[in-house]
Design a protein around this motif. Structure first.
Motif, short mmCIF file in Angstrom:
data_model
loop_
_atom_site.label_atom_id
_atom_site.label_comp_id
_atom_site.label_asym_id
_atom_site.label_seq_id
_atom_site.Cartn_x
_atom_site.Cartn_y
_atom_site.Cartn_z
N LEU A 69 -5.74 -2.26 -5.30
CA LEU A 69 -5.37 -3.17 -4.21
C LEU A 69 -4.20 -4.01 -4.69
N VAL A 70 -3.10 -3.99 -3.97
CA VAL A 70 -1.90 -4.74 -4.36
C VAL A 70 -1.67 -5.85 -3.34
N ASP A 71 -1.65 -7.08 -3.82
CA ASP A 71 -1.52 -8.26 -2.96
C ASP A 71 -0.06 -8.70 -2.86
N LEU A 97 -8.88 -2.18 -9.31
CA LEU A 97 -7.78 -2.90 -9.95
C LEU A 97 -7.05 -3.66 -8.85
N ILE A 98 -6.96 -4.98 -9.02
CA ILE A 98 -6.25 -5.82 -8.05
C ILE A 98 -5.02 -6.38 -8.73
N LEU A 99 -3.86 -6.11 -8.15
CA LEU A 99 -2.60 -6.57 -8.71
C LEU A 99 -1.93 -7.56 -7.76
N THR A 100 -1.37 -8.61 -8.32
CA THR A 100 -0.63 -9.58 -7.54
C THR A 100 0.56 -10.05 -8.38
N HIS A 101 1.30 -11.03 -7.89
CA HIS A 101 2.56 -11.39 -8.54
C HIS A 101 2.46 -12.57 -9.49
N THR A 102 1.59 -13.51 -9.21
CA THR A 102 1.58 -14.76 -9.97
C THR A 102 0.22 -15.03 -10.59
N LEU A 132 -4.35 0.49 -1.62
CA LEU A 132 -4.12 -0.29 -0.41
C LEU A 132 -3.22 -1.47 -0.76
N ILE A 133 -2.24 -1.71 0.08
CA ILE A 133 -1.37 -2.85 -0.13
C ILE A 133 -1.61 -3.88 0.97
N PHE A 134 -1.46 -5.15 0.63
CA PHE A 134 -1.69 -6.25 1.55
C PHE A 134 -0.47 -7.17 1.52
N ALA A 179 -10.15 4.73 3.39
CA ALA A 179 -8.88 4.70 4.12
C ALA A 179 -7.76 5.42 3.39
N GLY A 180 -7.98 5.75 2.12
CA GLY A 180 -6.90 6.36 1.35
C GLY A 180 -5.79 5.35 1.11
N ASN A 181 -4.58 5.84 1.02
CA ASN A 181 -3.45 4.94 0.85
C ASN A 181 -3.11 4.29 2.19
N GLY A 182 -2.80 2.99 2.16
CA GLY A 182 -2.50 2.34 3.42
C GLY A 182 -2.04 0.91 3.22
N ALA A 183 -1.64 0.30 4.33
CA ALA A 183 -1.13 -1.07 4.31
C ALA A 183 -1.89 -1.92 5.32
#
Length: 469
Positions: A125-127, A38-43, A150-152, A10-14
């Motif tokens: 992947l950014v959560d 790499l999965i990134l989240t806030h907490t 990809l952002i979620f 999908a390339g870059n996407g939301a």
């Protein structure tokens, strides 16, 4: 609704993911399909949730690295300090956090560092993207120029507007991360209460459009329980409809101070929980360290006790029971020894004795328990001062997560991301008095419920301003 396999190219996407619609599962499946994600989240709680899902799917650590955005930036910025120029230690304020994120973005613009990132990951992947501020968005944008990203997230759960998370999805996010799909199935409620899940999903759409919500109609349809009251302290909303029901319960109100008062009114039937910053614990520790006299240390403990317990007075003609008299006698005796050494032996005894008094109802158990742990840290020699010990306890809690009581009363900010079998909303019209994110706060609150939802309000209709998304 996109499937994980469709996201591989999908390339870059939301991906827009309403509450309870399977976001974490999709992220885990998408990560499993790559070579090194790499999965990134806030907490840290988010990190634990994703790692647990990856473990359940048998995704190896070699295939997916999970970290907080802050933690990843700390590592990269300090790996290339000449370019990133990060704060020397853990950032202590907003300006230093901005310095960290801005420096990491600068580092990612260096060719050699970009090559390191490209060699390390094949997808990012950014959560919880709705919680990102402008600098975190700049970071994700820079990463997306190196590795497909990809952002979620869900614009309707963006309740941190007060902290700068005010990005516009159509104007600022989607130009860089085009919409690839919206999750449509409310998985959270499929096996518990499908009607509730359907109603919450419909309410989300109404909130987006600024339409009114008919609580009486929802009750008639069996989706929720509705109680007519204009009093947030109507304890019937907290207890009556829950008799005989099993599972976790949360009462949710936006005002933190009022949550403490509600816990008092419930006489220990609900426990208030503490913010991650643990300001009251820190206040106790600083007060304790101010002076090593028994009087000062006793005052620090007494103030903490008064903020943690509902202390019931004896009714007229009521006699004190012998057990309580003995507890009081022992506490007076022990208090006189608070100036012995660092005072932790006496403090630990006093903290334990307070729990035994039958007229004292603990409504901030998390605060009291953390105070016990703080005293234990100092007693064991793992900290030099009570303030240092409190910082250690606070840091451990932020990483390991908290164990919630069976019945909790707290704010949407503290309960976001959590689920409860039953949720109570006291005097729901109070959401309209919030200065920002009124509709979003209401949506986050109601979507915590998995089995039943009680909404108390003075009027059957609720209507919020159209949210900023």
């Amino acid at each position: 609704m996109p499937e994980a396999i469709e996201l591989t190219d999908a390339g870059n996407g939301a991906i827009v993911a309403p509450a309870g619609h399977g976001k974490t599962e999709l992220i885990a499946h998408a990560a499993a399909l790559g070579r090194r994600a790499l999965i990134l989240t806030h907490t840290h709680a988010g990190v634990h949730a994703i790692r647990s899902r990856l473990k359940r799917l048998r995704v190896s650590h070699a295939s997916a690295s999970v970290d907080t955005i802050a933690g990843w930036c700390m590592r990269y910025a300090h790996a290339f300090p000449g370019v990133a120029m990060p704060p020397a230690d853990m950032p202590r304020n907003g300006a230093e956090w901005d310095q960290l994120y801005r420096g990491t973005v600068d580092a990612l613009r260096v060719g050699a560092i970009r090559e390191v990132v490209a060699a390390s990951y094949d997808r990012i992947l950014v959560d919880e993207y709705q919680d990102c501020n402008a600098l975190q968005h700049a970071l994700a944008t820079e990463l997306s120029a190196i590795v497909p990203t990809l952002i979620f997230g869900d614009p309707m759960q963006g309740i941190f507007e007060f902290a700068g998370a005010t990005l516009s999805w159509p104007d600022e996010i989607h130009p860089q991360f085009p919409l690839k799909g919206t999750l449509e199935v409310p998985h959270r409620w499929q096996n518990t209460n499908p009607d509730l899940g359907k109603w919450i999903t419909e309410v989300r759409e109404k909130l987006l459009r600024g339409e009114r919500i008919d609580l009486a109609q929802a009750q008639a349809q069996g989706s929720i329980s509705y109680r007519v009251t204009n009093n947030a302290f109507d304890m019937g909303a907290f207890f009556d409809h829950l008799e005989g029901k099993e599972g976790s319960i949360a009462a949710i109100h936006c005002n933190k101070s009022l949550c403490y008062r509600l816990a008092i009114a419930a006489a220990g039937g609900y426990q208030a929980i503490e913010e991650i910053a643990a300001n009251r614990l820190s206040e106790f520790a600083v007060s304790w360290d101010h002076d090593s006299t028994a009087a000062n240390r006793q005052n620090a403990l007494v103030r903490l006790l008064n903020d943690s317990f509902l202390i019931r007075k004896l009714a007229e003609g009521e006699a004190t029971i012998p057990e309580d008299e003995e507890v009081s006698r022992k506490m007076r005796e022990v208090a006189d020894t608070l100036d012995a050494g660092n005072g932790t032996g006496a403090a630990a005894q006093l903290l334990a004795l307070a729990r035994k008094h039958s007229k004292w109802k603990l409504y901030r158990n998390e605060l009291w328990r953390d105070a016990e742990r703080t005293v234990a840290e100092l007693a064991a020699g793992r900290a030099e001062t009570m303030a240092d010990a409190a910082a250690r306890v606070r840091q451990r809690a932020s990483i390991m997560g908290r164990r919630l009581p069976k019945r909790t009363v707290s704010t949407p900010l503290l309960l976001k991301g959590l689920q409860f079998d039953h949720v109570v909303i006291p005097n729901a019209t109070h959401f309209l008095r919030e200065r920002q994110a009124q509709a979003k706060l209401f949506y986050v609150a109601i979507s915590r419920a998995t089995q039943s939802l009680m909404i108390a309000a003075s009027e059957r209709y609720l209507q919020f301003p159209v949210p900023n998304v």
